[in-house]
Design a protein around this motif. Structure first.
Motif, PDB file in Angstrom:
ATOM      1  N   LEU A 160       1.727   4.428 -11.843  1.00 39.54           N
ATOM      2  CA  LEU A 160       1.214   3.118 -11.453  1.00 39.54           C
ATOM      3  C   LEU A 160       0.194   2.676 -12.497  1.00 39.54           C
ATOM      4  O   LEU A 160      -0.753   3.402 -12.786  1.00 39.54           O
ATOM      5  CB  LEU A 160       0.560   3.200 -10.066  1.00 39.54           C
ATOM      6  CG  LEU A 160      -0.300   2.015  -9.619  1.00 39.54           C
ATOM      7  CD1 LEU A 160       0.546   0.751  -9.491  1.00 39.54           C
ATOM      8  CD2 LEU A 160      -0.998   2.338  -8.292  1.00 39.54           C
ATOM      9  N   LYS A 161       0.375   1.491 -13.066  1.00 42.35           N
ATOM     10  CA  LYS A 161      -0.547   0.968 -14.083  1.00 42.35           C
ATOM     11  C   LYS A 161      -1.602   0.092 -13.406  1.00 42.35           C
ATOM     12  O   LYS A 161      -1.291  -0.884 -12.725  1.00 42.35           O
ATOM     13  CB  LYS A 161       0.234   0.145 -15.109  1.00 42.35           C
ATOM     14  CG  LYS A 161      -0.615  -0.546 -16.190  1.00 42.35           C
ATOM     15  CD  LYS A 161      -1.026   0.412 -17.276  1.00 42.35           C
ATOM     16  CE  LYS A 161      -1.700  -0.302 -18.443  1.00 42.35           C
ATOM     17  NZ  LYS A 161      -0.735  -1.038 -19.300  1.00 42.35           N
ATOM     18  N   TRP A 186      -6.704  -2.709  -4.776  1.00 47.85           N
ATOM     19  CA  TRP A 186      -5.665  -1.966  -5.499  1.00 47.85           C
ATOM     20  C   TRP A 186      -6.033  -0.496  -5.645  1.00 47.85           C
ATOM     21  O   TRP A 186      -5.173   0.374  -5.549  1.00 47.85           O
ATOM     22  CB  TRP A 186      -5.407  -2.588  -6.857  1.00 47.85           C
ATOM     23  CG  TRP A 186      -4.485  -3.775  -6.797  1.00 47.85           C
ATOM     24  CD1 TRP A 186      -3.856  -4.266  -5.681  1.00 47.85           C
ATOM     25  CD2 TRP A 186      -4.087  -4.606  -7.878  1.00 47.85           C
ATOM     26  NE1 TRP A 186      -3.097  -5.358  -6.012  1.00 47.85           N
ATOM     27  CE2 TRP A 186      -3.211  -5.591  -7.349  1.00 47.85           C
ATOM     28  CE3 TRP A 186      -4.382  -4.629  -9.234  1.00 47.85           C
ATOM     29  CZ2 TRP A 186      -2.631  -6.582  -8.145  1.00 47.85           C
ATOM     30  CZ3 TRP A 186      -3.802  -5.609 -10.029  1.00 47.85           C
ATOM     31  CH2 TRP A 186      -2.942  -6.573  -9.490  1.00 47.85           C
ATOM     32  N   ARG A 187      -7.303  -0.202  -5.864  1.00 56.75           N
ATOM     33  CA  ARG A 187      -7.727   1.204  -5.961  1.00 56.75           C
ATOM     34  C   ARG A 187      -7.503   1.911  -4.637  1.00 56.75           C
ATOM     35  O   ARG A 187      -6.982   3.039  -4.596  1.00 56.75           O
ATOM     36  CB  ARG A 187      -9.193   1.288  -6.376  1.00 56.75           C
ATOM     37  CG  ARG A 187      -9.767   2.706  -6.385  1.00 56.75           C
ATOM     38  CD  ARG A 187     -11.224   2.688  -6.823  1.00 56.75           C
ATOM     39  NE  ARG A 187     -11.845   3.991  -6.603  1.00 56.75           N
ATOM     40  CZ  ARG A 187     -12.379   4.385  -5.465  1.00 56.75           C
ATOM     41  NH1 ARG A 187     -12.358   3.570  -4.406  1.00 56.75           N
ATOM     42  NH2 ARG A 187     -12.928   5.582  -5.351  1.00 56.75           N
ATOM     43  N   SER A 188      -7.886   1.279  -3.541  1.00 51.87           N
ATOM     44  CA  SER A 188      -7.683   1.879  -2.219  1.00 51.87           C
ATOM     45  C   SER A 188      -6.206   2.078  -1.920  1.00 51.87           C
ATOM     46  O   SER A 188      -5.790   3.118  -1.400  1.00 51.87           O
ATOM     47  CB  SER A 188      -8.315   0.997  -1.139  1.00 51.87           C
ATOM     48  OG  SER A 188      -9.706   0.823  -1.373  1.00 51.87           O
ATOM     49  N   GLU A 189      -5.397   1.080  -2.268  1.00 52.19           N
ATOM     50  CA  GLU A 189      -3.962   1.181  -2.061  1.00 52.19           C
ATOM     51  C   GLU A 189      -3.352   2.271  -2.941  1.00 52.19           C
ATOM     52  O   GLU A 189      -2.418   2.962  -2.538  1.00 52.19           O
ATOM     53  CB  GLU A 189      -3.297  -0.160  -2.363  1.00 52.19           C
ATOM     54  CG  GLU A 189      -3.453  -1.186  -1.264  1.00 52.19           C
ATOM     55  CD  GLU A 189      -2.593  -0.803  -0.070  1.00 52.19           C
ATOM     56  OE1 GLU A 189      -1.389  -1.088  -0.076  1.00 52.19           O
ATOM     57  OE2 GLU A 189      -3.139  -0.206   0.877  1.00 52.19           O
ATOM     58  N   ALA A 190      -3.876   2.411  -4.159  1.00 58.32           N
ATOM     59  CA  ALA A 190      -3.378   3.448  -5.059  1.00 58.32           C
ATOM     60  C   ALA A 190      -3.569   4.829  -4.444  1.00 58.32           C
ATOM     61  O   ALA A 190      -2.675   5.687  -4.526  1.00 58.32           O
ATOM     62  CB  ALA A 190      -4.095   3.367  -6.407  1.00 58.32           C
ATOM     63  N   LEU A 191      -4.711   5.060  -3.822  1.00 61.25           N
ATOM     64  CA  LEU A 191      -4.964   6.347  -3.182  1.00 61.25           C
ATOM     65  C   LEU A 191      -4.022   6.553  -1.998  1.00 61.25           C
ATOM     66  O   LEU A 191      -3.440   7.639  -1.840  1.00 61.25           O
ATOM     67  CB  LEU A 191      -6.421   6.431  -2.717  1.00 61.25           C
ATOM     68  CG  LEU A 191      -6.800   7.716  -1.976  1.00 61.25           C
ATOM     69  CD1 LEU A 191      -6.550   8.942  -2.843  1.00 61.25           C
ATOM     70  CD2 LEU A 191      -8.249   7.659  -1.511  1.00 61.25           C
ATOM     71  N   LEU A 226      -1.606   7.874 -12.276  1.00 58.12           N
ATOM     72  CA  LEU A 226      -2.148   6.567 -12.623  1.00 58.12           C
ATOM     73  C   LEU A 226      -2.208   6.423 -14.137  1.00 58.12           C
ATOM     74  O   LEU A 226      -2.607   7.357 -14.834  1.00 58.12           O
ATOM     75  CB  LEU A 226      -3.568   6.404 -12.083  1.00 58.12           C
ATOM     76  CG  LEU A 226      -3.760   6.035 -10.620  1.00 58.12           C
ATOM     77  CD1 LEU A 226      -5.240   6.123 -10.253  1.00 58.12           C
ATOM     78  CD2 LEU A 226      -3.229   4.628 -10.339  1.00 58.12           C
ATOM     79  N   GLU A 227      -1.818   5.270 -14.637  1.00 56.54           N
ATOM     80  CA  GLU A 227      -2.117   4.913 -16.022  1.00 56.54           C
ATOM     81  C   GLU A 227      -3.202   3.842 -15.970  1.00 56.54           C
ATOM     82  O   GLU A 227      -2.976   2.746 -15.450  1.00 56.54           O
ATOM     83  CB  GLU A 227      -0.889   4.396 -16.755  1.00 56.54           C
ATOM     84  CG  GLU A 227      -1.180   4.082 -18.220  1.00 56.54           C
ATOM     85  CD  GLU A 227       0.040   3.675 -19.013  1.00 56.54           C
ATOM     86  OE1 GLU A 227      -0.067   2.731 -19.818  1.00 56.54           O
ATOM     87  OE2 GLU A 227       1.106   4.299 -18.819  1.00 56.54           O
TER      88      GLU A 227
END
Length: 264
Positions: free
Chosen positions: A11-12, A21-26, A37-38
């Motif tokens: 995920l970039k 987006w950070r919360s969703e990334a986790l 993560l990139e």
């Protein structure tokens, strides 16, 4: 390897994406949706490193490029490049990044790109191929690293690896008048360590547009079987329309899984 299409999927995000987006990334990582993560490390944002470290997600760093004052192709940029690289290195060190991806720069000379990148002595460096031209604030800029020959110059001088951006290669092929399959084969012969993937609204375009997977015109069956080896690291590098969700990214991975399963 997680729930993927036979690849390690990435995920970039940018280092400034510290909100939803950070919360969703986790959340998506914990659900096994993607593998790493990139992070594009925006200069002047090292204060966000601790927030990204808290996620405990494997990381690849994408170094800043010309839009943030980092241009390896121009000798007059060398002092600014070194200053910006010092912060990129801090991101990579503290997040234990596997790679740092560099662009070749704009205008200038590929030999200067190779010289400056070699001088950094960065063992995690990957050079990424670029379209022959890009657009910035209405101007057309020449990009260094649009051909396998230019990428080979950097790899041989620096001793670094290679990140193959597939849409960049297709745009460069269109510009240079080279068949797309031939350009991809030549780049693939350089043994990429990882890949960038996006769709294109027009397969004949010269400048990439980071179209969401499945929303463009690319026939992925033309190159996925021969270009992307099993287990490859593949970052999905597309533009998203929503700032409050990564649902589009989830949909892209599902589309990629269906697409690749149809090719088996």
């Amino acid at each position: 390897m997680r729930r993927d299409a036979g690849f390690e999927t990435g995920l970039k995000l940018w280092s400034v994406n510290c909100g939803t987006w950070r919360s969703e990334a986790l959340r998506l990582y914990e659900q096994g949706v993607y593998d790493y993560l990139e992070i594009y490390a925006v200069p002047g944002t090292s204060d966000t490193i601790s927030l990204w470290r808290e996620l405990r997600i494997p990381v690849v760093i994408h170094a800043a490029h010309f839009k943030h004052g980092f241009n390896l192709a121009r000798r007059e940029c060398a002092s600014d490049n070194l200053r910006i690289y010092d912060e990129m290195k801090r991101f990579a060190d503290e997040l234990e990044a596997r790679y740092i991806i560099f662009h070749g720069g704009t205008f200038g000379h590929i030999e200067e790109t190779a010289r400056q990148l070699a001088a950094l002595g960065e063992p995690r460096a990957l050079i990424e191929n670029k379209p022959a031209i890009t657009r910035n604030e209405g101007r057309i800029l020449e990009c260094r690293g649009s051909t396998p020959e230019e990428i080979r110059v950097v790899m041989q001088e620096v001793g670094c690896g290679f990140c193959l951006d597939i849409p960049h290669a297709l745009c460069a092929a269109n510009y240079h008048g080279i068949p797309q399959e031939e350009m991809l084969r030549e780049f693939r012969s350089l043994c990429p360590a990882m890949f960038h993937l996006a769709d294109m609204m027009d397969k004949t375009q010269l400048i990439d547009d980071h179209t969401l997977l499945g929303r463009g015109t690319l026939d992925f069956s033309r190159f996925i079987p021969s270009i992307l080896p099993p287990g490859a690291m593949v970052t999905i590098e597309t533009n998203r329309s929503r700032q409050d969700s990564l649902a589009e990214f989830e949909a892209e991975l599902e589309w990629l899984r269906r697409c690749t399963s149809d090719l088996v």
